[in-house]
Design a protein around this motif. Structure first.
Motif, mmCIF file in Angstrom:
data_model
loop_
_atom_site.group_PDB
_atom_site.id
_atom_site.type_symbol
_atom_site.label_atom_id
_atom_site.label_comp_id
_atom_site.label_asym_id
_atom_site.label_seq_id
_atom_site.Cartn_x
_atom_site.Cartn_y
_atom_site.Cartn_z
ATOM 1 N N ASP A 380 0.833 -1.212 0.000
ATOM 2 C CA ASP A 380 0.000 0.000 0.000
ATOM 3 C C ASP A 380 0.865 1.259 0.000
ATOM 4 O O ASP A 380 0.534 2.254 -0.658
ATOM 5 C CB ASP A 380 -0.916 0.016 1.235
ATOM 6 N N LEU A 381 1.974 1.211 0.729
ATOM 7 C CA LEU A 381 2.869 2.358 0.800
ATOM 8 C C LEU A 381 3.440 2.678 -0.584
ATOM 9 O O LEU A 381 3.482 3.845 -1.001
ATOM 10 C CB LEU A 381 4.002 2.059 1.792
ATOM 11 N N LEU A 382 3.844 1.642 -1.296
ATOM 12 C CA LEU A 382 4.363 1.844 -2.645
ATOM 13 C C LEU A 382 3.263 2.308 -3.600
ATOM 14 O O LEU A 382 3.458 3.221 -4.409
ATOM 15 C CB LEU A 382 4.974 0.542 -3.170
ATOM 16 N N SER A 383 2.105 1.701 -3.493
ATOM 17 C CA SER A 383 0.991 2.038 -4.395
ATOM 18 C C SER A 383 0.560 3.482 -4.235
ATOM 19 O O SER A 383 0.292 4.181 -5.221
ATOM 20 C CB SER A 383 -0.200 1.104 -4.147
ATOM 21 N N LYS A 384 0.483 3.944 -2.991
ATOM 22 C CA LYS A 384 0.032 5.317 -2.737
ATOM 23 C C LYS A 384 1.023 6.359 -3.263
ATOM 24 O O LYS A 384 0.639 7.492 -3.552
ATOM 25 C CB LYS A 384 -0.200 5.512 -1.247
ATOM 26 N N SER A 385 2.268 5.964 -3.378
ATOM 27 C CA SER A 385 3.266 6.905 -3.902
ATOM 28 C C SER A 385 3.212 7.007 -5.428
ATOM 29 O O SER A 385 3.859 7.869 -6.017
ATOM 30 C CB SER A 385 4.668 6.493 -3.454
ATOM 31 N N LEU A 386 2.421 6.117 -6.068
ATOM 32 C CA LEU A 386 2.222 6.189 -7.519
ATOM 33 C C LEU A 386 1.064 7.136 -7.793
ATOM 34 O O LEU A 386 -0.075 6.722 -8.011
ATOM 35 C CB LEU A 386 1.931 4.791 -8.086
ATOM 36 N N LEU A 406 11.139 6.516 -2.004
ATOM 37 C CA LEU A 406 10.778 5.299 -1.276
ATOM 38 C C LEU A 406 11.543 4.097 -1.816
ATOM 39 O O LEU A 406 12.074 3.285 -1.040
ATOM 40 C CB LEU A 406 9.267 5.062 -1.386
ATOM 41 N N VAL A 407 11.648 3.974 -3.117
ATOM 42 C CA VAL A 407 12.357 2.845 -3.723
ATOM 43 C C VAL A 407 13.842 2.891 -3.365
ATOM 44 O O VAL A 407 14.457 1.861 -3.079
ATOM 45 C CB VAL A 407 12.166 2.847 -5.256
ATOM 46 N N ASP A 408 14.419 4.084 -3.374
ATOM 47 C CA ASP A 408 15.854 4.237 -3.068
ATOM 48 C C ASP A 408 16.163 4.081 -1.592
ATOM 49 O O ASP A 408 17.330 3.901 -1.215
ATOM 50 C CB ASP A 408 16.343 5.611 -3.538
ATOM 51 N N SER A 409 15.142 4.133 -0.757
ATOM 52 C CA SER A 409 15.380 4.130 0.689
ATOM 53 C C SER A 409 15.799 2.768 1.223
ATOM 54 O O SER A 409 16.434 2.676 2.275
ATOM 55 C CB SER A 409 14.117 4.590 1.434
ATOM 56 N N ASP A 410 15.438 1.696 0.492
ATOM 57 C CA ASP A 410 15.738 0.358 1.019
ATOM 58 C C ASP A 410 15.764 -0.649 -0.132
ATOM 59 O O ASP A 410 14.910 -0.607 -1.025
ATOM 60 C CB ASP A 410 14.663 -0.055 2.042
#
Length: 545
Positions: A380-386, A406-410
């Motif tokens: 959900d965290l990834l989806s909401k950032s789209l 978000l993708v670069d963070s981890d």
């Protein structure tokens, strides 16, 4: 055969020859049937429709084997068991196929392991004592060896078993497309040459016109069309005006020359059926409103001469595609009209059209999350950032700072997105075209790959663009909720009245108050007039009566 059109297009783009077919299981044998010529294609259409309709049997295979190439798969468990335990019985079975397909039957050799090489050599020894031929028949399921993970993810999605969790993040498989040099190490020169000879011997062209204009059930469609138009012109009091008679003669000449007299009669017939059965029909949309013939046949309700609309936008002698009249029906009754057409012309001449839904960015994340059992709140965290649903994952990473951060963070999030990107854009499921229906003079199962829905109705396995390329007539039966709302409103207004206040089939469109309402921009809920772009156009044009 859902993927045939896209496969053919790609092969042609790469300037490569192509061969089309499908795999069936018959008496526990896996038979791959390929099209050799046009006759074979039409036979395969009948076979595949019967196969998926559970009416396939040996008699049907015998009847329609001509023009087909049959390669029996030798790597499946049933064939291997029979080969190991009873080669005499196997030979009898193979001989029946060899007789059935005459000179077009082969044993397909597939090698994906060292053990497979030994088995292939045993098959080759077997063939030397029997009148059969082997061909190089590698099972290619993905392009590169490491694409095996994509197939694993897709199969897990299709499985829909929540307890079946995928663990591998990468896989190397053997069912990939090798180089000719590598294939030459696995297969004999004769087997590779035989495979190439099969392809070279194919004369089939996917792009041949196979559709036929459905005929309206009258002795002379041209005479009937002219008669109906002349009668309507007189009834509307327009037959004394030269501009109308000249325009009608010109349109009729064009329509008849292009061979579309039956088409107009078919459309006017189901529109009349709808109106006669209390189904509200739209007044006309698109370029068809520019046709006087359509107006006289009561297909549309707009006088194109009065409104200064051009016929050539709809139809002209240089048009290469079929005419296209979009008809709006009440959404609750649209299927009733289609069913009327099925009953009138026969179920085998009418089919819905398939559509394909591809995996979009957010869906790819959800699918990967499920098959790998990633926590839902992370997905959900990834989806909401789209924030832009039109962007791919790759473009989102470039253009959406929040998603990139978000993708670069981890590495954990990067792994999820990397897996999701592997399946993004693939076809996930199919559906039905919301409006398009195919009508054809001959039985569709003879010329088009079909599936059957729960009601026994045909569905084309090819999408709309490919259907039209092959000359099939497509008619749009559009379901419009606004018409249903209008019908209900008029029924409520007329309820309890001795005489109807409003006739919903004869609502005037040229009243001053209507245009004043539109010009005031109070268009919410009015079909095609409520978008911001149309409102800007209304402000500029200031329509009036």
């Amino acid at each position: 055969m859902y993927g045939v059109p896209a496969f053919v297009k790609l092969a042609e783009d790469l300037k490569l020859p192509y061969i089309c077919g499908m795999e069936i299981t018959f008496n526990d044998d896996v038979l791959c049937l390929y099209v050799k010529n046009e006759n074979g294609y039409r036979h395969l259409m009948k076979i595949t429709t019967a196969y998926h309709n559970d009416t396939f049997d040996e008699k049907l295979l015998k009847r329609y084997s001509e023009g087909l190439i049959c390669i029996i798969e030798t790597s499946n468990a049933h064939f291997k068991q029979l080969f190991a335990e009873d080669q005499q019985k196997l030979n009898k079975r193979l001989f029946k196929y060899d007789v059935l397909f005459k000179n077009n039957f082969y044993l397909g050799i597939s090698v994906t392991s060292k053990e497979g090489i030994q088995y292939a050599n045993e098959l080759r020894n077997f063939v030397t004592n029997h009148p059969y031929r082997t061909v190089a028949f590698p099972k290619i399921r993905y392009l590169k060896s490491d694409d095996a993970i994509v197939l694993a993810i897709v199969e897990a999605i299709a499985n829909e078993d929540k307890d079946d969790i995928l663990k591998e993040k990468s896989l190397v498989g053997q069912d990939y497309f090798m180089t000719l040099k590598n294939y030459s190490k696995i297969y004999t020169t004769a087997e590779i040459a035989e495979t190439r000879a099969i392809v070279d011997g194919v004369t089939f062209s996917f792009h041949q016109k196979r559709g036929q204009m459905l005929r309206y059930p009258v002795d002379d469609a041209t005479k009937t069309l002219k008669s109906l138009c002349a009668e309507s012109l007189k009834n509307k009091g327009l037959d004394t005006f030269d501009i109308y008679t000249q325009r009608l003669n010109y349109e009729l000449e064009t329509i008849i020359k292009l061979g579309y007299a039956d088409y107009f009669l078919i459309v006017q017939d189901f529109v009349a059926h709808a109106k006669n059965n209390n189904i509200l029909v739209g007044p006309g949309r698109g370029s068809a409103a520019g046709s006087l013939v359509s107006y006289l046949l009561n297909i549309t309700e707009i006088d194109p001469i009065k409104e200064e609309l051009q016929f050539e936008r709809f139809l002209n002698p240089f048009r290469q595609t079929m005419p296209d009249i979009d008809i709006d029906f009440m959404d609750t009754s649209r299927n009733d009209v289609v069913e009327y057409v099925r009953e009138k012309y026969g179920h085998s001449r009418v089919a819905n059209i398939v559509t394909y839904q591809t995996i979009q960015a957010k869906q790819s994340l959800r699918d990967v999350g499920r098959v790998y059992n990633y926590p839902s709140h992370h997905i959900d965290l990834l989806s909401k950032s789209l924030s832009n649903p039109k962007l791919t994952l790759k473009d989102s990473y470039r253009r959406l700072p929040q998603f990139k951060k978000l993708v670069d963070s981890d590495q954990y999030f990067l792994d999820i997105v990397s897996l999701a990107s592997k399946i993004e854009g693939l076809i996930r499921q199919n559906g039905l075209h919301p409006a398009g229906v195919i009508l054809n003079e001959g039985p569709l199962e003879e010329v088009l790959r079909l599936s059957v829905d729960f009601a026994g109705h045909y569905i084309s396995q090819f999408e709309l663009d490919y259907i039209e390329d092959q000359g099939f007539l497509k008619v749009d039966f559009l379901a419009l909720r606004n018409l249903t709302t209008m019908a209900h409103c008029v029924d409520l207004i007329n309820a309890g009245k001795d005489k109807p206040i409003i006739d919903k089939f004869n609502i005037p469109y040229d009243e001053k108050e209507v245009f004043e309402l539109i010009a005031s921009l109070q268009t919410m809920g009015i079909f095609q007039l409520e978008s911001s772009g149309i409102k800007r156009a209304i402000s500029l044009l200031k329509p009036s009566c």
